[in-house]
Design a protein around this motif. Structure first.
Motif, PDB file in Angstrom:
ATOM      1  N   ALA A 114       0.830  -1.206   0.000  1.00  0.00           N
ATOM      2  CA  ALA A 114       0.000   0.000   0.000  1.00  0.00           C
ATOM      3  C   ALA A 114       0.863   1.255   0.000  1.00  0.00           C
ATOM      4  CB  ALA A 114      -0.932  -0.003   1.211  1.00  0.00           C
ATOM      5  N   GLN A 115       1.966   1.223   0.752  1.00  0.00           N
ATOM      6  CA  GLN A 115       2.859   2.375   0.775  1.00  0.00           C
ATOM      7  C   GLN A 115       3.515   2.580  -0.578  1.00  0.00           C
ATOM      8  OE1 GLN A 115       5.640   2.201   4.060  1.00  0.00           O
ATOM      9  NE2 GLN A 115       4.051   1.525   5.505  1.00  0.00           N
ATOM     10  N   VAL A 116       3.809   1.503  -1.289  1.00  0.00           N
ATOM     11  CA  VAL A 116       4.381   1.626  -2.626  1.00  0.00           C
ATOM     12  C   VAL A 116       3.395   2.321  -3.556  1.00  0.00           C
ATOM     13  CG1 VAL A 116       5.091   0.326  -4.669  1.00  0.00           C
ATOM     14  CG2 VAL A 116       5.952  -0.310  -2.423  1.00  0.00           C
ATOM     15  N   GLY A 121       1.878   7.233  -6.497  1.00  0.00           N
ATOM     16  CA  GLY A 121       0.930   8.319  -6.787  1.00  0.00           C
ATOM     17  C   GLY A 121       1.535   9.675  -6.512  1.00  0.00           C
ATOM     18  N   GLN A 122       2.241   9.803  -5.387  1.00  0.00           N
ATOM     19  CA  GLN A 122       2.887  11.069  -5.057  1.00  0.00           C
ATOM     20  C   GLN A 122       3.940  11.429  -6.094  1.00  0.00           C
ATOM     21  OE1 GLN A 122       2.094  13.111  -2.532  1.00  0.00           O
ATOM     22  NE2 GLN A 122       3.684  14.590  -3.119  1.00  0.00           N
ATOM     23  N   ALA A 124       3.967  10.489  -9.258  1.00  0.00           N
ATOM     24  CA  ALA A 124       3.297  10.881 -10.507  1.00  0.00           C
ATOM     25  C   ALA A 124       2.766  12.318 -10.423  1.00  0.00           C
ATOM     26  CB  ALA A 124       2.165   9.911 -10.804  1.00  0.00           C
ATOM     27  N   ARG A 125       2.238  12.691  -9.275  1.00  0.00           N
ATOM     28  CA  ARG A 125       1.715  14.049  -9.114  1.00  0.00           C
ATOM     29  C   ARG A 125       2.829  15.082  -9.198  1.00  0.00           C
ATOM     30  NH1 ARG A 125      -1.179  15.437  -3.543  1.00  0.00           N
ATOM     31  NH2 ARG A 125       1.010  15.220  -2.877  1.00  0.00           N
ATOM     32  N   ASP A 126       3.920  14.790  -8.524  1.00  0.00           N
ATOM     33  CA  ASP A 126       5.025  15.756  -8.536  1.00  0.00           C
ATOM     34  C   ASP A 126       5.703  15.809  -9.902  1.00  0.00           C
ATOM     35  OD1 ASP A 126       4.490  16.399  -5.939  1.00  0.00           O
ATOM     36  OD2 ASP A 126       6.081  15.132  -5.076  1.00  0.00           O
ATOM     37  N   MET A 127       5.729  14.724 -10.624  1.00  0.00           N
ATOM     38  CA  MET A 127       6.309  14.764 -11.968  1.00  0.00           C
ATOM     39  C   MET A 127       5.431  15.586 -12.912  1.00  0.00           C
ATOM     40  SD  MET A 127       7.867  10.940 -12.586  1.00  0.00           S
ATOM     41  CE  MET A 127       8.506  11.426 -14.193  1.00  0.00           C
ATOM     42  N   ALA A 167      11.358  17.799  -5.415  1.00  0.00           N
ATOM     43  CA  ALA A 167      10.240  17.007  -4.909  1.00  0.00           C
ATOM     44  C   ALA A 167      10.153  15.660  -5.618  1.00  0.00           C
ATOM     45  CB  ALA A 167       8.936  17.787  -5.086  1.00  0.00           C
ATOM     46  N   VAL A 168      10.440  15.652  -6.921  1.00  0.00           N
ATOM     47  CA  VAL A 168      10.412  14.383  -7.664  1.00  0.00           C
ATOM     48  C   VAL A 168      11.519  13.456  -7.173  1.00  0.00           C
ATOM     49  CG1 VAL A 168      10.824  13.364  -9.945  1.00  0.00           C
ATOM     50  CG2 VAL A 168       9.304  15.333  -9.712  1.00  0.00           C
TER      51      VAL A 168
END
Length: 389
Positions: A114-116, A121-122, A124-127, A167-168
């Motif tokens: 789940a953490q993976v 997701g985090q 992908a958002r930052d990218m 951030a990425v």
């Protein structure tokens, strides 16, 4: 008196005379006394003493040093969990031989999976944010070249791009960390060896800092034997060890009769124990047959030298007296002769004789306590001894 009566009296008298003569001839000591007084034969000689003999022989004698040692696993590892979680199952049997990399146990991976997903997701958002910031930066570059916007606005957008790039990278690092933790849910053997008893049962919660661990693995192929020798014996061992050649070491059982394994000297400790006056040595054994077991007591025998073509006498034949060592040699005429000896090293029930005995001579190995120099003996050859395996 009647004639018949006189006849019976005469028969009785004659019978008594004959009986007395027979008793006189056959009574004990009569014949011996007659022979002694007449000098017809001499008294019999002393009886020969029965003894057991063995032949001295010429051969090579190994010069070895024997010490009591303990078998030690070459490496011992306590397998512990590197992450917190519930132990789902163990995939080994207690006492089983395992290979390096073999799966031993599994911890519930669902929290880490789940953490993976969350970290992906985090990332992908930052990218996406980084990509948008880079597009804005390119637009601002065109506008600033045409002096349609302030330079400060362009510099601010460039800083925003660098922040998005940071951030990425942080997201990528976090994702890799979680993937590593996910891999730790599959516990594998760090080395090849024999596993001990299971310390934690499936279903229990385990933590990364648990001191007991899950199981202990002892590497037994190869395996080591640690033993101590007197400091006076250290220099002969070092002379052999420093030549660079392998110094043979044999491991025997407690009684020193059965050879369990053959190995080589692996290391010599760097100091002498002042309390015992001994120094520790370590020998390495392949132990493919599993003859040696951790913490087993054995007799370690270090081969130091081989004396070629020396006279070898059985150790049972050597007698000790005020004037030193001696043996009884049985001559071909059956007479025991006492010989003083100059002895050398001994090994395996055989003693090297430097002087006083020749190969092929028969020596008394049983019954010597009844003999004196020049005694008559009745020799019987000893059965061949079994070779020490």
């Amino acid at each position: 008196m009647r004639p018949a009566t006189r006849t019976w009296i005469a028969v009785v008298i004659v019978g008594c005379v004959l009986a007395g003569g027979a008793y006189a001839l056959t009574r004990p000591g009569k014949g011996q006394g007659g022979k002694t007084s007449g000098g017809a034969s001499a008294a019999p000689g002393p009886r020969a003493t029965p003894v057991v003999i063995a032949l001295a022989r010429a051969g090579d004698l190994p010069v070895a040093l024997t010490a009591l040692g303990s078998v030690t696993a070459l490496n011992t590892v306590t397998v512990r969990s590197r992450v917190d979680g519930q132990l789902l199952k163990t995939l080994f049997s207690e006492g089983q031989l395992v290979r390096q990399g073999e799966l031993l146990a599994e911890i519930d991976p669902s929290p880490f999976q789940a953490q993976v997903t969350q970290a992906e997701g985090q990332l992908a958002r930052d990218m996406a944010a980084l990509q948008n910031a880079r597009l804005d930066l390119e637009r601002y570059r065109v506008l600033v070249d045409k002096e349609m916007i302030a330079r400060q606005q362009f510099d601010t957008q460039a800083a925003t791009v660098r922040q998005a790039e940071g951030a990425v990278k942080a997201d990528q690092g976090q994702l890799e960390l979680i993937k590593v933790q996910l891999s730790y849910t599959r516990i594998t053997a760090p080395l090849s060896g024999r596993v001990g008893l299971r310390l934690v049962d499936p279903g229990n919660m385990v933590k990364a800092n648990d001191p007991g661990g899950l199981v202990v693995i002892a590497q037994i192929e190869p395996i080591a034997v640690v033993f101590a020798i007197p400091e006076d014996s250290l220099q002969p061992v070092l002379r052999q060890y420093r030549t660079g050649k392998a110094v043979p070491v044999d491991a025997y059982d407690r009684e020193g009769k059965k050879k369990l394994a053959t190995g080589v000297l692996a290391a010599v400790d760097n100091q002498i124990d002042p309390g015992t006056g001994t120094v520790k040595l370590k020998a390495s054994f392949p132990n493919h047959d599993g003859a040696l077991f951790p913490n087993q007591f054995v007799n370690a025998r270090v081969l130091l030298d081989v004396l070629p073509n020396v006279v070898l006498a059985p150790g049972e034949a050597i007698q000790r007296g005020p004037q030193g060592a001696f043996v009884y040699v049985v001559k071909p005429d059956g007479i025991a002769q006492m010989r003083r000896l100059e002895l050398g090293p001994s090994d395996g029930g055989l003693v090297a004789v430097k002087q006083g005995l020749a190969a092929g001579e028969a020596v008394v190995v049983d019954g010597a306590e009844k003999l004196q120099d020049g005694a008559k003996v009745e020799p019987r050859e000893r059965a061949p001894a079994r070779t020490r395996s």
